[in-house]
Motif scaffolding. Structure first.
Motif, PDB file in Angstrom:
ATOM      1  N   MET A 179      65.387  69.705  78.443  1.00  0.00           N
ATOM      2  CA  MET A 179      66.415  68.664  78.421  1.00  0.00           C
ATOM      3  C   MET A 179      65.735  67.301  78.561  1.00  0.00           C
ATOM      4  N   VAL A 180      66.264  66.298  77.870  1.00  0.00           N
ATOM      5  CA  VAL A 180      65.829  64.925  78.086  1.00  0.00           C
ATOM      6  C   VAL A 180      67.073  64.076  78.314  1.00  0.00           C
ATOM      7  N   TYR A 181      67.048  63.357  79.422  1.00  0.00           N
ATOM      8  CA  TYR A 181      68.100  62.400  79.765  1.00  0.00           C
ATOM      9  C   TYR A 181      67.585  61.032  79.356  1.00  0.00           C
ATOM     10  N   ILE A 182      68.362  60.288  78.573  1.00  0.00           N
ATOM     11  CA  ILE A 182      67.960  58.965  78.108  1.00  0.00           C
ATOM     12  C   ILE A 182      68.951  57.949  78.665  1.00  0.00           C
ATOM     13  N   ILE A 183      68.414  56.946  79.365  1.00  0.00           N
ATOM     14  CA  ILE A 183      69.253  55.911  79.960  1.00  0.00           C
ATOM     15  C   ILE A 183      68.830  54.556  79.387  1.00  0.00           C
ATOM     16  N   ASP A 184      69.810  53.793  78.901  1.00  0.00           N
ATOM     17  CA  ASP A 184      69.507  52.492  78.305  1.00  0.00           C
ATOM     18  C   ASP A 184      69.265  51.432  79.374  1.00  0.00           C
ATOM     19  N   GLY A 185      68.954  50.225  78.937  1.00  0.00           N
ATOM     20  CA  GLY A 185      68.632  49.124  79.849  1.00  0.00           C
ATOM     21  C   GLY A 185      69.773  48.698  80.747  1.00  0.00           C
ATOM     22  N   GLN A 186      71.019  49.069  80.394  1.00  0.00           N
ATOM     23  CA  GLN A 186      72.172  48.726  81.227  1.00  0.00           C
ATOM     24  C   GLN A 186      72.532  49.852  82.191  1.00  0.00           C
ATOM     25  N   GLY A 187      71.761  50.940  82.187  1.00  0.00           N
ATOM     26  CA  GLY A 187      72.004  52.054  83.096  1.00  0.00           C
ATOM     27  C   GLY A 187      72.964  53.098  82.562  1.00  0.00           C
ATOM     28  N   ASN A 188      73.274  53.050  81.259  1.00  0.00           N
ATOM     29  CA  ASN A 188      74.194  54.011  80.653  1.00  0.00           C
ATOM     30  C   ASN A 188      73.430  55.140  79.971  1.00  0.00           C
ATOM     31  N   TYR A 189      73.943  56.359  80.110  1.00  0.00           N
ATOM     32  CA  TYR A 189      73.345  57.495  79.419  1.00  0.00           C
ATOM     33  C   TYR A 189      73.594  57.380  77.917  1.00  0.00           C
ATOM     34  N   VAL A 190      72.575  57.668  77.135  1.00  0.00           N
ATOM     35  CA  VAL A 190      72.735  57.777  75.694  1.00  0.00           C
ATOM     36  C   VAL A 190      73.232  59.187  75.430  1.00  0.00           C
TER      37      VAL A 190
ATOM     38  N   LYS B 266      59.020  73.062  66.291  1.00  0.00           N
ATOM     39  CA  LYS B 266      59.898  71.933  65.975  1.00  0.00           C
ATOM     40  C   LYS B 266      61.292  72.332  66.413  1.00  0.00           C
ATOM     41  N   VAL B 267      61.884  71.502  67.258  1.00  0.00           N
ATOM     42  CA  VAL B 267      63.206  71.825  67.820  1.00  0.00           C
ATOM     43  C   VAL B 267      64.103  70.604  67.718  1.00  0.00           C
ATOM     44  N   MET B 268      65.280  70.768  67.139  1.00  0.00           N
ATOM     45  CA  MET B 268      66.301  69.723  67.163  1.00  0.00           C
ATOM     46  C   MET B 268      67.146  69.955  68.407  1.00  0.00           C
ATOM     47  N   ALA B 269      67.198  68.961  69.271  1.00  0.00           N
ATOM     48  CA  ALA B 269      67.983  69.074  70.501  1.00  0.00           C
ATOM     49  C   ALA B 269      69.452  68.760  70.197  1.00  0.00           C
ATOM     50  N   GLU B 270      70.314  69.339  71.009  1.00  0.00           N
ATOM     51  CA  GLU B 270      71.749  69.101  70.882  1.00  0.00           C
ATOM     52  C   GLU B 270      72.207  68.213  72.022  1.00  0.00           C
ATOM     53  N   SER B 271      73.206  67.382  71.737  1.00  0.00           N
ATOM     54  CA  SER B 271      73.798  66.569  72.785  1.00  0.00           C
ATOM     55  C   SER B 271      74.567  67.481  73.736  1.00  0.00           C
ATOM     56  N   MET B 272      74.291  67.342  75.027  1.00  0.00           N
ATOM     57  CA  MET B 272      74.898  68.205  76.032  1.00  0.00           C
ATOM     58  C   MET B 272      75.410  67.348  77.181  1.00  0.00           C
ATOM     59  N   GLY B 273      76.429  66.569  76.922  1.00  0.00           N
ATOM     60  CA  GLY B 273      76.954  65.684  77.962  1.00  0.00           C
ATOM     61  C   GLY B 273      76.069  64.479  78.127  1.00  0.00           C
ATOM     62  N   THR B 274      75.327  64.404  79.217  1.00  0.00           N
ATOM     63  CA  THR B 274      74.467  63.248  79.487  1.00  0.00           C
ATOM     64  C   THR B 274      73.009  63.485  79.095  1.00  0.00           C
ATOM     65  N   ALA B 275      72.724  64.578  78.380  1.00  0.00           N
ATOM     66  CA  ALA B 275      71.348  64.887  77.994  1.00  0.00           C
ATOM     67  C   ALA B 275      71.323  65.503  76.601  1.00  0.00           C
ATOM     68  N   PHE B 276      70.115  65.672  76.099  1.00  0.00           N
ATOM     69  CA  PHE B 276      69.879  66.386  74.848  1.00  0.00           C
ATOM     70  C   PHE B 276      68.977  67.564  75.180  1.00  0.00           C
ATOM     71  N   GLY B 277      69.325  68.757  74.707  1.00  0.00           N
ATOM     72  CA  GLY B 277      68.555  69.936  75.067  1.00  0.00           C
ATOM     73  C   GLY B 277      68.312  70.860  73.900  1.00  0.00           C
ATOM     74  N   GLY B 278      67.219  71.619  74.006  1.00  0.00           N
ATOM     75  CA  GLY B 278      66.875  72.602  72.995  1.00  0.00           C
ATOM     76  C   GLY B 278      66.025  73.704  73.592  1.00  0.00           C
ATOM     77  N   ASN B 279      66.063  74.869  72.964  1.00  0.00           N
ATOM     78  CA  ASN B 279      65.288  76.019  73.429  1.00  0.00           C
ATOM     79  C   ASN B 279      63.855  75.921  72.929  1.00  0.00           C
ATOM     80  N   VAL B 280      62.914  76.095  73.854  1.00  0.00           N
ATOM     81  CA  VAL B 280      61.490  76.015  73.546  1.00  0.00           C
ATOM     82  C   VAL B 280      60.770  77.211  74.164  1.00  0.00           C
ATOM     83  N   ASN B 281      59.586  77.495  73.634  1.00  0.00           N
ATOM     84  CA  ASN B 281      58.812  78.625  74.113  1.00  0.00           C
ATOM     85  C   ASN B 281      57.562  78.115  74.821  1.00  0.00           C
ATOM     86  N   PHE B 282      57.486  78.345  76.122  1.00  0.00           N
ATOM     87  CA  PHE B 282      56.313  78.004  76.923  1.00  0.00           C
ATOM     88  C   PHE B 282      55.747  79.276  77.554  1.00  0.00           C
TER      89      PHE B 282
END
Length: 140
Positions: free
Chosen positions: A67-78, A96-112
């Motif tokens: 998951m990646v949470y992205i917050i802009d300069g005004q403190g709002n979640y993208v 290569k993974v396209m993440a999906e918007s999941m509320g306040t984050a973008f997430g995708g399944n990865v293999n580690f």
């Protein structure tokens, strides 16, 4: 005269940039992770955007959820846009993974599943903004 005017404009721009950037983050640039899901594995700043990466282990599955949470300069979640990961793993493996918007984050399944160093590259595109982020992540 033209050079002097360009120098003055450049100085004004630079000084205003120095004053604007700190105010975009407030006095404390640390991100509050209390509402984020998963274990924080990395945090970075790209331009005026703060990014927080969290990893969820999914029991019984051969993959993790990044998951990646992205917050802009005004403190709002993208929350709208496109986010993708390019992950280079041990032995030259690539995902290569396209993440999906999941509320306040973008997430995708990865293999580690293999131990070693992973290079995670993130590309985000939304509104008229496009940026890249990159970091190393180690699985022991």
């Amino acid at each position: 005269m033209k050079w002097a005017m360009n120098g003055i404009l450049t100085s004004v721009f630079f000084i205003s940039f120095l004053y604007c950037v700190p105010s975009a983050y407030g006095s404390d640039t640390k991100m509050d992770h209390s509402t984020h899901t998963g274990k924080k594995i990395h945090e970075s700043v790209v331009r005026e955007f703060r990014l927080a990466y969290h990893l969820l282990e999914l029991p019984g599955n051969d993959f993790h959820h990044l998951m990646v949470y992205i917050i802009d300069g005004q403190g709002n979640y993208v929350t709208e846009g496109k986010v993708g990961y390019l992950i280079e793993g041990p032995g030259g493996s690539k995902q290569k993974v396209m993440a999906e918007s999941m509320g306040t984050a973008f997430g995708g399944n990865v293999n580690f599943n293999k131990s070693g160093n992973y290079i995670i590259k993130t590309k985000a595109v939304f509104d008229d903004v496009k940026f890249l982020d990159k970091f190393n992540f180690e699985i022991k």
